[in-house]
Scaffold this active site. Structure first.
Site, mmCIF file in Angstrom:
data_model
loop_
_atom_site.group_PDB
_atom_site.id
_atom_site.type_symbol
_atom_site.label_atom_id
_atom_site.label_comp_id
_atom_site.label_asym_id
_atom_site.label_seq_id
_atom_site.Cartn_x
_atom_site.Cartn_y
_atom_site.Cartn_z
ATOM 1 N N TYR A 1 47.240 30.439 73.563
ATOM 2 C CA TYR A 1 48.098 30.360 72.342
ATOM 3 C C TYR A 1 49.325 29.512 72.422
ATOM 4 C CZ TYR A 1 51.143 31.518 68.489
ATOM 5 O OH TYR A 1 52.032 31.552 67.296
ATOM 6 N N ARG B 1 42.458 30.519 53.128
ATOM 7 C CA ARG B 1 40.941 30.744 52.901
ATOM 8 C C ARG B 1 40.499 31.671 52.020
ATOM 9 N NH1 ARG B 1 39.850 31.781 59.080
ATOM 10 N NH2 ARG B 1 41.973 32.784 58.552
ATOM 11 N N ARG B 2 41.720 32.795 51.652
ATOM 12 C CA ARG B 2 41.260 33.996 51.102
ATOM 13 C C ARG B 2 41.752 33.728 49.611
ATOM 14 N NH1 ARG B 2 44.430 38.159 54.890
ATOM 15 N NH2 ARG B 2 45.734 36.118 55.428
ATOM 16 N N PRO C 1 59.781 30.039 65.586
ATOM 17 C CA PRO C 1 60.277 31.248 65.326
ATOM 18 C C PRO C 1 59.892 32.256 66.660
ATOM 19 C CG PRO C 1 58.864 30.669 63.329
ATOM 20 C CD PRO C 1 58.639 29.556 64.436
ATOM 21 N N GLY D 1 52.498 36.218 55.096
ATOM 22 C CA GLY D 1 53.400 35.766 56.110
ATOM 23 C C GLY D 1 54.552 34.638 55.811
ATOM 24 N N PHE D 2 54.716 33.878 56.603
ATOM 25 C CA PHE D 2 55.674 32.915 56.376
ATOM 26 C C PHE D 2 55.354 31.919 55.036
ATOM 27 C CE2 PHE D 2 56.453 32.371 61.154
ATOM 28 C CZ PHE D 2 56.997 33.711 61.311
ATOM 29 N N VAL E 1 41.364 25.080 57.486
ATOM 30 C CA VAL E 1 41.714 23.875 58.287
ATOM 31 C C VAL E 1 41.007 23.355 59.409
ATOM 32 C CG1 VAL E 1 44.277 24.401 57.525
ATOM 33 C CG2 VAL E 1 43.586 25.120 59.719
ATOM 34 N N ALA F 1 49.402 29.742 53.060
ATOM 35 C CA ALA F 1 50.120 30.448 52.105
ATOM 36 C C ALA F 1 49.877 31.823 51.663
ATOM 37 C CB ALA F 1 50.452 29.573 50.919
ATOM 38 N N LYS G 1 50.858 25.862 70.945
ATOM 39 C CA LYS G 1 52.202 25.827 70.198
ATOM 40 C C LYS G 1 52.962 24.581 71.096
ATOM 41 C CE LYS G 1 51.635 28.226 66.579
ATOM 42 N NZ LYS G 1 51.863 27.877 65.387
#
Ligand code: NDP
Ligand code: 8X3
Length: 265
Positions: free
Chosen positions: A163, A34-35, A193, A13-14, A61, A10, A167
């Site tokens: 990557y 994390r931030r 997306p 971005g999205f 995570v 959160a 996905k």
């Protein structure tokens, strides 16, 4: 009735755009990333602007123990989660397979697949526990899990190898979860997306802003807000309706491979 959304990733971005969208619609929020400085700034802004409650839940995570302990140790009144947006993730590098960096591969798999699984398991257990309550059943679905896939999970593109594989895994896990959650009355939606300009490419190219920008040459890409609108739409449908799998691109992108970069729309 109180509604709670849990959003991983959160802090940008999205995930951040979803936090604003759901807060604007009266949801209380559990926010992960994390931030911690960014989580604090975001929580302050949302509480002030929308008068909602925010629980900050910082963890990586990739850290199995931290994921399960953080979620299990949440205050009881935060455990009645209505919506999970399982979004934290990243790409690292865009290399031919034989030139790929093994450490990048490990981070992508540990985050996008294993971390994604830990969060999904911990939160779905809470949703299933709520399902035992007949009061909740009377109010329709007892949970909605939004899994963040990608067009990269639909077609493999050159230098996308690991990557894309991560996905594709999200896609397969979403399908499996949807089947296994049927008996619990829990919706599972996979959102896929295409190119969206967030911090994603800056992270992928390890801070090389020039290369990151080139990805969007000749395009008007999706914004994080576009994706948040679509996610909120999926969540706000009637209880008996579930969007299972949704791909969203800008008008100049057909899939993970084909673009029309000639038009500035
Ligand atoms: P951003 O880089 O803007 O945001 C990524 C978010 O994920 C950040 O909040 C980051 O927070 C968090 N995150 C990354 N790693 C971890 C971790 N180990 N533990 C906890 N949080 C983590 O990217 P987007 O918003 O664009 O990407 C979000 C998701 O959407 C990803 O899964 C991505 O693969 C997917 N996606 C992106 C597309 C795009 O073109 N942008 C298109 C299709 C899918 P922090 O660093 O604070 O931990
Ligand atoms: C992010 C979109 O096309 O860069 O998942 O893989 S793409």
């Amino acid at each position: 009735m109180r509604k709670i959304v849990f959003i991983t990733g959160a802090t940008a971005g999205f995930g951040e755009a979803c936090a604003y969208k759901f807060a604007a619609n009266g949801y209380d929020l559990i926010l992960n990333g994390r931030r911690t400085d960014r989580l604090q700034t975001l929580a302050d802004a949302l509480e002030k602007k929308y008068n909602v409650a925010v629980l900050q839940l910082p963890f990586d995570v990739q850290n199995e123990k931290a994921v399960f302990e953080s979620i299990q140790n949440m205050p009881a009144d935060w455990k009645a989660i209505d919506v999970l947006i399982n979004n934290a993730g990243l790409a690292l590098g865009r290399d031919y397979f034989e030139e790929g960096n093994v450490s990048d591969w490990n981070t992508m798999i540990d985050t996008n697949v294993k971390g994604f699984l830990y969060v999904a398991k911990a939160v779905s257990q809470l949703m299933v526990a709520r399902n035992a309550s007949s009061l909740r059943q009377a109010h329709g679905p007892t949970g909605h899990i939004i899994n963040m896939g990608s067009v990269a999970g639909k077609e493999v593109y050159e230098k996308g190898n690991v990557y894309c594989a991560s996905k594709f895994a999200v896609n397969a896990i979403s399908e499996g979860m949807r089947i296994d959650m049927l008996r619990h009355n829990i919706k599972v939606t996979s959102i896929n997306p295409g190119a969206a300009e967030t911090e994603f490419s800056v992270v992928r190219f390890k801070g090389d802003e020039g290369t990151a920008k080139k990805i969007y040459d000749g395009l008007k890409p999706l914004t994080a807000g576009d994706v948040a609108e679509v996610i909120y739409f999926c969540v706000s449908l009637p209880p008996h309706v579930c969007i299972n799998d949704l791909t969203i691109t800008c008008i100049q992108q057909a899939n993970g491979i084909f673009f029309n970069r000639d038009i500035k729309s």
